[in-house]
Design a protein around this motif. Structure first.
Motif, PDB file in Angstrom:
ATOM      1  N   SER A 280      70.673  53.196 -61.321  1.00  0.00           N
ATOM      2  CA  SER A 280      71.012  52.969 -62.601  1.00  0.00           C
ATOM      3  C   SER A 280      72.094  52.135 -62.732  1.00  0.00           C
ATOM      4  CB  SER A 280      71.282  54.059 -63.467  1.00  0.00           C
ATOM      5  OG  SER A 280      71.903  54.035 -64.563  1.00  0.00           O
ATOM      6  N   ASN A 281      72.138  51.334 -63.632  1.00  0.00           N
ATOM      7  CA  ASN A 281      73.448  50.378 -63.892  1.00  0.00           C
ATOM      8  C   ASN A 281      74.490  51.009 -64.127  1.00  0.00           C
ATOM      9  OD1 ASN A 281      71.841  48.043 -63.647  1.00  0.00           O
ATOM     10  ND2 ASN A 281      71.313  47.766 -65.825  1.00  0.00           N
ATOM     11  N   SER A 282      74.405  52.381 -64.470  1.00  0.00           N
ATOM     12  CA  SER A 282      75.353  53.087 -64.959  1.00  0.00           C
ATOM     13  C   SER A 282      76.434  53.642 -63.736  1.00  0.00           C
ATOM     14  CB  SER A 282      75.218  54.379 -65.864  1.00  0.00           C
ATOM     15  OG  SER A 282      74.281  55.240 -65.369  1.00  0.00           O
ATOM     16  N   THR A 283      75.646  53.598 -62.535  1.00  0.00           N
ATOM     17  CA  THR A 283      76.399  53.876 -61.227  1.00  0.00           C
ATOM     18  C   THR A 283      77.571  52.967 -60.892  1.00  0.00           C
ATOM     19  OG1 THR A 283      75.003  53.055 -59.899  1.00  0.00           O
ATOM     20  CG2 THR A 283      74.567  55.396 -60.509  1.00  0.00           C
ATOM     21  N   LEU A 284      77.392  51.716 -61.627  1.00  0.00           N
ATOM     22  CA  LEU A 284      78.517  50.670 -61.251  1.00  0.00           C
ATOM     23  C   LEU A 284      78.228  49.864 -59.633  1.00  0.00           C
ATOM     24  CD1 LEU A 284      81.605  51.348 -63.387  1.00  0.00           C
ATOM     25  CD2 LEU A 284      79.400  50.264 -63.941  1.00  0.00           C
ATOM     26  N   TRP A 285      76.830  50.361 -59.392  1.00  0.00           N
ATOM     27  CA  TRP A 285      76.756  49.905 -57.875  1.00  0.00           C
ATOM     28  C   TRP A 285      76.879  48.569 -57.661  1.00  0.00           C
ATOM     29  CZ3 TRP A 285      72.907  46.461 -56.695  1.00  0.00           C
ATOM     30  CH2 TRP A 285      71.767  46.251 -57.477  1.00  0.00           C
ATOM     31  N   LYS A 286      76.657  47.409 -58.758  1.00  0.00           N
ATOM     32  CA  LYS A 286      76.918  46.103 -58.605  1.00  0.00           C
ATOM     33  C   LYS A 286      78.078  45.730 -58.412  1.00  0.00           C
ATOM     34  CE  LYS A 286      72.472  44.941 -60.928  1.00  0.00           C
ATOM     35  NZ  LYS A 286      72.043  44.229 -62.413  1.00  0.00           N
ATOM     36  N   ASP A 287      79.045  46.423 -59.045  1.00  0.00           N
ATOM     37  CA  ASP A 287      80.613  46.154 -59.452  1.00  0.00           C
ATOM     38  C   ASP A 287      81.142  46.583 -58.185  1.00  0.00           C
ATOM     39  OD1 ASP A 287      79.422  47.123 -61.940  1.00  0.00           O
ATOM     40  OD2 ASP A 287      81.141  45.969 -62.625  1.00  0.00           O
ATOM     41  N   ARG A 288      80.954  47.699 -57.525  1.00  0.00           N
ATOM     42  CA  ARG A 288      81.287  48.124 -56.110  1.00  0.00           C
ATOM     43  C   ARG A 288      81.001  47.240 -55.059  1.00  0.00           C
ATOM     44  NH1 ARG A 288      79.748  54.437 -56.213  1.00  0.00           N
ATOM     45  NH2 ARG A 288      81.013  54.360 -53.977  1.00  0.00           N
ATOM     46  N   ALA A 289      79.592  46.603 -55.078  1.00  0.00           N
ATOM     47  CA  ALA A 289      79.314  46.044 -54.059  1.00  0.00           C
ATOM     48  C   ALA A 289      80.051  44.377 -53.986  1.00  0.00           C
ATOM     49  CB  ALA A 289      77.766  45.738 -54.120  1.00  0.00           C
ATOM     50  N   LEU A 290      80.139  44.074 -55.199  1.00  0.00           N
ATOM     51  CA  LEU A 290      80.757  42.874 -55.478  1.00  0.00           C
ATOM     52  C   LEU A 290      82.278  42.858 -55.027  1.00  0.00           C
ATOM     53  CD1 LEU A 290      80.501  39.986 -56.821  1.00  0.00           C
ATOM     54  CD2 LEU A 290      81.596  41.018 -59.014  1.00  0.00           C
ATOM     55  N   LEU A 291      82.920  43.960 -55.350  1.00  0.00           N
ATOM     56  CA  LEU A 291      84.131  44.140 -55.040  1.00  0.00           C
ATOM     57  C   LEU A 291      84.210  44.005 -53.261  1.00  0.00           C
ATOM     58  CD1 LEU A 291      87.387  44.965 -55.399  1.00  0.00           C
ATOM     59  CD2 LEU A 291      86.931  47.063 -55.232  1.00  0.00           C
ATOM     60  N   GLU A 292      83.403  44.829 -52.547  1.00  0.00           N
ATOM     61  CA  GLU A 292      83.738  44.866 -51.171  1.00  0.00           C
ATOM     62  C   GLU A 292      83.224  43.403 -50.699  1.00  0.00           C
ATOM     63  OE1 GLU A 292      85.289  47.112 -49.895  1.00  0.00           O
ATOM     64  OE2 GLU A 292      85.310  48.470 -51.455  1.00  0.00           O
ATOM     65  N   LEU A 293      82.373  42.730 -51.315  1.00  0.00           N
ATOM     66  CA  LEU A 293      81.808  41.492 -50.677  1.00  0.00           C
ATOM     67  C   LEU A 293      82.943  40.609 -50.860  1.00  0.00           C
ATOM     68  CD1 LEU A 293      79.873  39.472 -49.588  1.00  0.00           C
ATOM     69  CD2 LEU A 293      78.942  39.307 -51.920  1.00  0.00           C
ATOM     70  N   ASN A 294      83.583  40.409 -52.007  1.00  0.00           N
ATOM     71  CA  ASN A 294      84.997  39.756 -51.847  1.00  0.00           C
ATOM     72  C   ASN A 294      86.192  40.226 -50.882  1.00  0.00           C
ATOM     73  OD1 ASN A 294      85.266  37.560 -54.502  1.00  0.00           O
ATOM     74  ND2 ASN A 294      83.802  39.371 -54.948  1.00  0.00           N
ATOM     75  N   VAL A 295      86.158  41.330 -50.778  1.00  0.00           N
ATOM     76  CA  VAL A 295      87.031  41.966 -49.668  1.00  0.00           C
ATOM     77  C   VAL A 295      86.829  41.282 -48.275  1.00  0.00           C
ATOM     78  CG1 VAL A 295      87.792  44.078 -48.309  1.00  0.00           C
ATOM     79  CG2 VAL A 295      87.669  44.003 -50.776  1.00  0.00           C
ATOM     80  N   ALA A 296      85.473  41.352 -48.104  1.00  0.00           N
ATOM     81  CA  ALA A 296      85.063  40.716 -46.800  1.00  0.00           C
ATOM     82  C   ALA A 296      85.685  39.290 -46.963  1.00  0.00           C
ATOM     83  CB  ALA A 296      83.380  40.911 -46.712  1.00  0.00           C
ATOM     84  N   VAL A 297      85.097  38.282 -47.881  1.00  0.00           N
ATOM     85  CA  VAL A 297      85.578  37.048 -47.707  1.00  0.00           C
ATOM     86  C   VAL A 297      87.001  36.732 -47.485  1.00  0.00           C
ATOM     87  CG1 VAL A 297      85.551  35.092 -49.159  1.00  0.00           C
ATOM     88  CG2 VAL A 297      83.618  36.400 -49.200  1.00  0.00           C
ATOM     89  N   LEU A 298      87.963  37.637 -48.250  1.00  0.00           N
ATOM     90  CA  LEU A 298      89.401  37.381 -48.104  1.00  0.00           C
ATOM     91  C   LEU A 298      89.747  37.752 -46.518  1.00  0.00           C
ATOM     92  CD1 LEU A 298      90.827  38.754 -51.395  1.00  0.00           C
ATOM     93  CD2 LEU A 298      91.155  36.548 -50.576  1.00  0.00           C
ATOM     94  N   HIS A 299      89.200  39.046 -46.347  1.00  0.00           N
ATOM     95  CA  HIS A 299      89.655  39.317 -44.877  1.00  0.00           C
ATOM     96  C   HIS A 299      89.036  38.348 -43.576  1.00  0.00           C
ATOM     97  CE1 HIS A 299      89.441  42.233 -41.274  1.00  0.00           C
ATOM     98  NE2 HIS A 299      88.146  41.689 -41.179  1.00  0.00           N
ATOM     99  N   SER A 300      87.823  37.998 -43.870  1.00  0.00           N
ATOM    100  CA  SER A 300      87.413  37.208 -42.873  1.00  0.00           C
ATOM    101  C   SER A 300      87.937  35.920 -42.817  1.00  0.00           C
ATOM    102  CB  SER A 300      85.712  36.622 -43.216  1.00  0.00           C
ATOM    103  OG  SER A 300      85.142  38.072 -43.285  1.00  0.00           O
ATOM    104  N   PHE A 301      88.420  35.086 -43.910  1.00  0.00           N
ATOM    105  CA  PHE A 301      88.809  33.795 -44.048  1.00  0.00           C
ATOM    106  C   PHE A 301      90.650  34.193 -43.425  1.00  0.00           C
ATOM    107  CE2 PHE A 301      85.631  31.922 -46.003  1.00  0.00           C
ATOM    108  CZ  PHE A 301      85.712  30.577 -46.470  1.00  0.00           C
ATOM    109  N   ARG A 302      91.130  35.275 -43.531  1.00  0.00           N
ATOM    110  CA  ARG A 302      92.319  35.350 -43.042  1.00  0.00           C
ATOM    111  C   ARG A 302      92.424  35.701 -41.428  1.00  0.00           C
ATOM    112  NH1 ARG A 302      94.463  38.671 -48.753  1.00  0.00           N
ATOM    113  NH2 ARG A 302      94.905  36.661 -49.658  1.00  0.00           N
ATOM    114  N   GLN A 303      91.236  36.310 -41.122  1.00  0.00           N
ATOM    115  CA  GLN A 303      91.310  36.595 -39.828  1.00  0.00           C
ATOM    116  C   GLN A 303      91.179  35.501 -38.910  1.00  0.00           C
ATOM    117  OE1 GLN A 303      92.425  39.955 -39.042  1.00  0.00           O
ATOM    118  NE2 GLN A 303      90.640  40.218 -37.708  1.00  0.00           N
ATOM    119  N   ALA A 304      90.295  34.454 -39.499  1.00  0.00           N
ATOM    120  CA  ALA A 304      90.081  32.962 -38.839  1.00  0.00           C
ATOM    121  C   ALA A 304      91.286  32.199 -39.077  1.00  0.00           C
ATOM    122  CB  ALA A 304      88.626  32.561 -39.453  1.00  0.00           C
ATOM    123  N   GLY A 305      92.320  32.500 -39.998  1.00  0.00           N
ATOM    124  CA  GLY A 305      93.184  31.562 -40.175  1.00  0.00           C
ATOM    125  C   GLY A 305      92.971  30.352 -41.051  1.00  0.00           C
TER     126      GLY A 305
END
Length: 372
Positions: A280-305
């Motif tokens: 269901s949309n009400s579980t906010l699964w899209k929002d949680r997945a979106l947040l973690e995807l952005n965490v991955a982008v920031l983490h990866s770029f910073r790890q790569a310098g």
């Protein structure tokens, strides 16, 4: 006896008016003495009367390009407008010369991951509207998109351009992350494509600091967004080939390029990998997945310098830009829908602000895609 008459063109008062507005503003900001400004305006008027056009000095070109970034309504990163490096490549005549200039831009901007804002300016539009040079790419570095029996492979936003490249003779490997070639058109001739040497394309493999978000899908993104299909207009002179770059804000990749349903659409994959309740949309699964995807982008770029900014820091930098502009007596224009980040916008001051979305010159202008 043959009489030689001096060539003269109908005087364009509209062009002179735009030139005068730019020269007075631009040279005023540069601290040019009034007598020198008057002399320069005399030169421009004479050139327009003689040739129907005029040419910018190197100083005018550089400051005008920086002013255009300052006036870019859709950009939240304008605090750094006066740090942009300007490459004057108006002397390029051939596709090969343009190609070499674009490679120099990519190498300079990438800078081993410490991204440098830059713009490369080629010949301006002719007085009759002809385009000496046109770059077909939306961005100098971007991934191909292919329509297959099993659906789209790669970036759906690149479908039409990928098809145009293939019609010109280019052939990719058919992966999700094939780097497209540079396509350059000179004087309306048949465009030519050139490969970007792989060693110049810095890419960042994407990983999450604590979870496996992508499974067998090898997600990655390129380091530098170099917009190359917009025209730059300075003082009535239009530059149809003017690729420019800053650095990425993480949401451009994590909340748009990889997340949009009409792009890579990775949110369902990330949600499944995280074991989220997608019933269901009400579980906010899209929002949680979106947040973690952005965490991955920031983490990866910073790890790569590789330079990147998060959307909260970018908003704070934009607030500093607003204060600086107010101090200098300039109004900050903007397109609200572009300035708010696509992730948690209400947590930034930009969401609660309003801007007039009016065009201020010098500025960047959209152009019709030549392959569509």
């Amino acid at each position: 006896m043959v009489q030689h008459t001096e060539k003269r063109c109908p005087f364009s008062g509209a062009l002179y008016k735009e030139a005068e507005a730019f020269v007075r503003t631009g040279h005023g900001e540069l601290g040019t003495p009034e007598a020198e400004v008057a002399r320069r305006l005399g030169q421009i008027e004479a050139a327009i009367r003689q040739e129907g056009n005029y040419a910018h000095s190197t100083e005018e070109l550089a400051h005008g390009a920086r002013m255009a970034w300052r006036n870019a309504n859709r950009c939240i990163g304008r605090l750094f407008w006066n740090r942009m490096h300007v490459f004057d490549e108006r002397g390029c005549e051939t596709e090969g010369q343009v190609y070499e200039a674009l490679l120099r831009h990519i190498e300079f901007a990438t800078n081993g991951g410490e991204i440098r804002p830059a713009i490369t300016l080629f010949k301006p539009e002719d007085s009759d509207g002809g385009e000496p040079i046109r770059i077909w790419n939306h961005q100098l570095i971007r991934y191909a998109g292919y329509e297959t029996e099993n659906g789209i492979v790669g970036d759906p936003a690149s479908l039409s351009f990928t098809k145009a490249c293939m019609e010109l003779g280019w052939c990719g490997e058919g992966t999700d992350f094939d780097v497209l070639p540079l396509v350059i058109q000179v004087r309306g001739r048949t465009p030519r494509w050139f490969p970007i040497p792989p060693e110049l394309v810095l890419e960042v493999p994407l990983t999450h600091p604590s979870a496996d978000l992508f499974g067998s899908f090898r997600a990655k993104w390129y380091a530098v967004p170099i917009i190359s299909d917009m025209a730059l207009e300075i003082g009535g002179i239009r530059y149809p080939a003017a690729p420019f770059n800053g650095w990425y804000m993480e949401t451009e990749i994590g909340a748009r390029n990889l997340a949009d349903e009409f792009r890579y659409n990775l949110i369902p994959l990330v949600a499944r990998q995280l074991g989220l309740d997608m019933s269901s949309n009400s579980t906010l699964w899209k929002d949680r997945a979106l947040l973690e995807l952005n965490v991955a982008v920031l983490h990866s770029f910073r790890q790569a310098g590789v330079s990147i900014v998060d959307h909260h820091t970018a908003a704070q930098q934009f607030k500093m830009f607003q204060r600086n502009e107010e101090k200098d007596g300039r109004e900050v224009t903007g397109r609200w829908s572009w300035l708010i980040p696509p992730l948690s916008p209400a947590l930034t001051h930009v969401f609660h602000s309003s801007f007039e979305d009016k065009t201020v010159m010098p500025g960047f202008l959209a152009q019709k895609r030549p392959y569509e």
